[in-house]
Design an enzyme around this catalytic site. Structure first.
Site, PDB file in Angstrom:
ATOM      1  CB  SER A  74      -8.634   0.901   5.440  1.00  0.00           C
ATOM      2  OG  SER A  74      -9.369   2.068   5.220  1.00  0.00           O
TER       3      SER A  74
ATOM      4  CE  LYS B 122      -3.931   2.044   2.540  1.00  0.00           C
ATOM      5  NZ  LYS B 122      -4.859   1.887   3.679  1.00  0.00           N
TER       6      LYS B 122
ATOM      7  CB  SER C 221      -8.205   3.766   2.589  1.00  0.00           C
ATOM      8  OG  SER C 221      -7.391   3.160   3.571  1.00  0.00           O
TER       9      SER C 221
HETATM   10  N1  GLN Z   1     -13.514   4.346   5.877  1.00  0.00           N
HETATM   11  C1  GLN Z   1     -12.950   4.830   7.099  1.00  0.00           C
HETATM   12  C2  GLN Z   1     -12.531   6.268   6.914  1.00  0.00           C
HETATM   13  O1  GLN Z   1     -12.807   6.795   5.901  1.00  0.00           O
HETATM   14  C3  GLN Z   1     -11.799   3.963   7.534  1.00  0.00           C
HETATM   15  C4  GLN Z   1     -10.573   4.170   6.722  1.00  0.00           C
HETATM   16  C5  GLN Z   1      -9.418   3.371   7.209  1.00  0.00           C
HETATM   17  O2  GLN Z   1      -9.580   2.343   7.870  1.00  0.00           O
HETATM   18  N2  GLN Z   1      -8.233   3.862   6.919  1.00  0.00           N
HETATM   19  O3  GLN Z   1     -11.930   6.854   7.749  1.00  0.00           O
END
Ligand code: GLN
Length: 488
Positions: free
Chosen positions: A175, A76, A151
């Site tokens: 995410s 990532k 994400s």
């Molecule tokens: N969807 C959540 C957010 O937008 C979690 C994102 C994540 O786990 N990095 O913050």
């Protein structure tokens, strides 16, 4: 080879049936064929990848191979890798070449794995669909009209489309698990503190945790063995004895107590996802497990609590991007204050700005007690719900996401709708618990459904055992999207 497990790939490498250079070359070829459609990778460095593969081949030849030596892994684009552009999906870091390795990258390097490339993601890991990336959205290989989740959507897509045998992700509120669910792969977010955050671009430090994404629980156990480890450079890194996360994979599940939270099977859960999750739970009963109903009464507070705490931490973490030290700087400005303002106005995307504004608001004098402090108190209650539940069960199960993958554009104009897609994952981060998602069927639209397994602190080996036994009895994790077959 595309569907080979990491163990099988490692055995082929150790047995010299294939070299690491050949293996990396094969995946690079697939990436070049498929990435124009999926947009899963933002940076490739072919020469460097092949150099690392060459070094791995030498390690193996010298008899210094470890379990994953020579295996290509995609990372990532939130993990700093020395000499690699590291963008966190943001224009702000669009030109940033990391001058050092994150602890996670260092561990993978020492294990002899090969960096295949950096994967697309929502900007600064804020999002659930990958539509917040400065580098454009990622497509879901099961249906290119659908999002891959976020994400860590690029990593999820790369594994699902067999552009990489495995990948890293990070999980602040879901995410790793949500994109794993939406693309039909397996992913685990470990107990907070097991994986060092050093060199991982910070979003919300008390919630961020790195973890692996792969085709199976067995693969995850091998990756976790590499990723977990104490690191004095992260003040929340835990000093514990090393574990083999694969040690219990084969254990029978007879007597396993599965907790089913009432709140996870209530209004808001789509019927096709519920049906698939119930079928998976039925399979667990056949494997000898028992189920008990548990309750997590503060579940509905997890999203509001998260959207106070995560933005508060983000607003502080993101204050470092000022156009001075590194990252984007506006080309034209009047004076220093104007340079700060223009650099941040141009460097950050709309979701990141929204969070910085919320974060600075809830931390401001006069609102701190009403929002930030209150959210901290509720966070404690949410964690307590889980410790109560774990008095009655060994693992908790439920859906990872309330729906299968939604379409691109479907939720991007409504942030609150987008936030709600994390309803089942966020509380796990607030409590610091480990959570994982494994493929468990498909919805009415043919898109994958994820089963979430939540464990007590440090129960990763048990969770992987629970997931592995299911994967021995079913083949959802082995299915490959049609589109991936086009890569040859
Ligand atoms: N969807 C959540 C957010 O937008 C979690 C994102 C994540 O786990 N990095 O913050």
């Amino acid at each position: 080879m595309l569907n080979s497990s990491l163990k099988e790939l490692a055995a082929m490498l150790a047995g010299k049936q294939i070299s690491s250079v050949e293996l990396a070359g094969e995946f690079l070829r697939r990436i070049k064929a498929l990435n124009p459609v999926y947009n899963a990778f933002v940076t490739l460095a072919e020469e460097e990848t092949l150099k690392q593969a060459q070094a791995a081949d030498e390690m193996i030849a010298a008899g210094r191979g470890q379990p994953l030596t020579g295996v290509p892994v995609a990372h990532k684009d939130i993990f700093c890798a020395n000499g690699w552009r590291t963008t966190a999906g943001s224009r702000m870091l669009g030109n940033f070449v990391a001058p050092y390795d994150a602890h996670v990258i260092e561990r993978f390097r020492q294990a002899g794995t090969v960096n295949l490339g950096k994967t697309n993601m929502d900007e600064f890991a804020m999002g659930s669909s990958n539509e917040n990336s400065h580098f454009g959205p990622v497509k879901n290989p099961w249906d290119v009209r659908a999002v891959p989740g976020g994400s860590s959507g690029g990593s999820a897509c790369a594994v699902a489309a067999r552009m990489a045998p495995a990948a890293t992700g990070t999980d602040t509120g879901g995410s790793i698990r949500q994109p794993a669910a939406l693309t039909g792969i397996s992913g685990i977010k470990p107990t907070y503190g097991l994986v060092s955050r050093y060199g991982m671009v910070a979003f919300a430090s008390s919630l961020d945790q790195g973890g692996p994404m792969a085709k199976s629980a067995e693969d995850l156990s091998l990756l976790l063995n590499v990723m977990v480890g104490f690191d004095p450079r992260d003040s929340t890194s835990l000093q514990r004895e090393a574990e083999d996360y694969g040690r219990d994979l084969e254990r029978p599940l007879a007597g396993l107590r599965i907790g089913l939270p009432r709140e996870y099977f209530a209004a808001g859960l789509s019927t096709d996802v519920e049906r698939a999750v119930q079928a998976a739970i039925g399979e667990y009963r056949r494997l000898g497990a028992q189920t008990v109903e548990v309750t997590l009464p503060n579940t509905r507070l997890s999203i509001p609590v998260y959207y106070v705490l995560a933005p508060a931490e983000a607003s502080s973490n993101l204050s470092r991007y000022d156009g001075v030290r590194y990252g984007y700087r506006a080309p034209e400005y009047r004076d220093l204050a104007d340079m700060y303002q223009k650099s941040r106005a141009q460097g950050f995307g709309p979701e990141v700005k929204r969070r910085i504004m919320i974060g600075t608001y809830v931390l401001s004098h006069g609102y701190y007690d009403a929002y930030y402090l209150q959210a901290q108190k509720l966070r404690r209650l949410i964690a307590r719900d889980f410790s109560e539940a774990f008095k009655h069960c060994d693992v908790i199960m439920g859906p990872t996401s309330p729906t299968t993958a939604f379409n691109l554009g479907e939720k991007s104009s409504d942030p609150v709708q987008m936030y709600l897609s994390d309803i089942y994952t966020i509380a796990v981060n607030l409590a610091g618990l480990p959570g994982m998602s494994i493929p468990a069927g498909v919805g009415d639209d043919g898109r994958p459904v994820g089963l979430q397994i939540i464990g007590n602190y440090f129960s990763e080996a048990k969770m992987l055992n629970v997931a592995h036994r299911y994967q021995q009895a079913t083949d959802w994790h082995a299915r490959m999207p049609e589109g991936a077959k086009a890569g040859g």
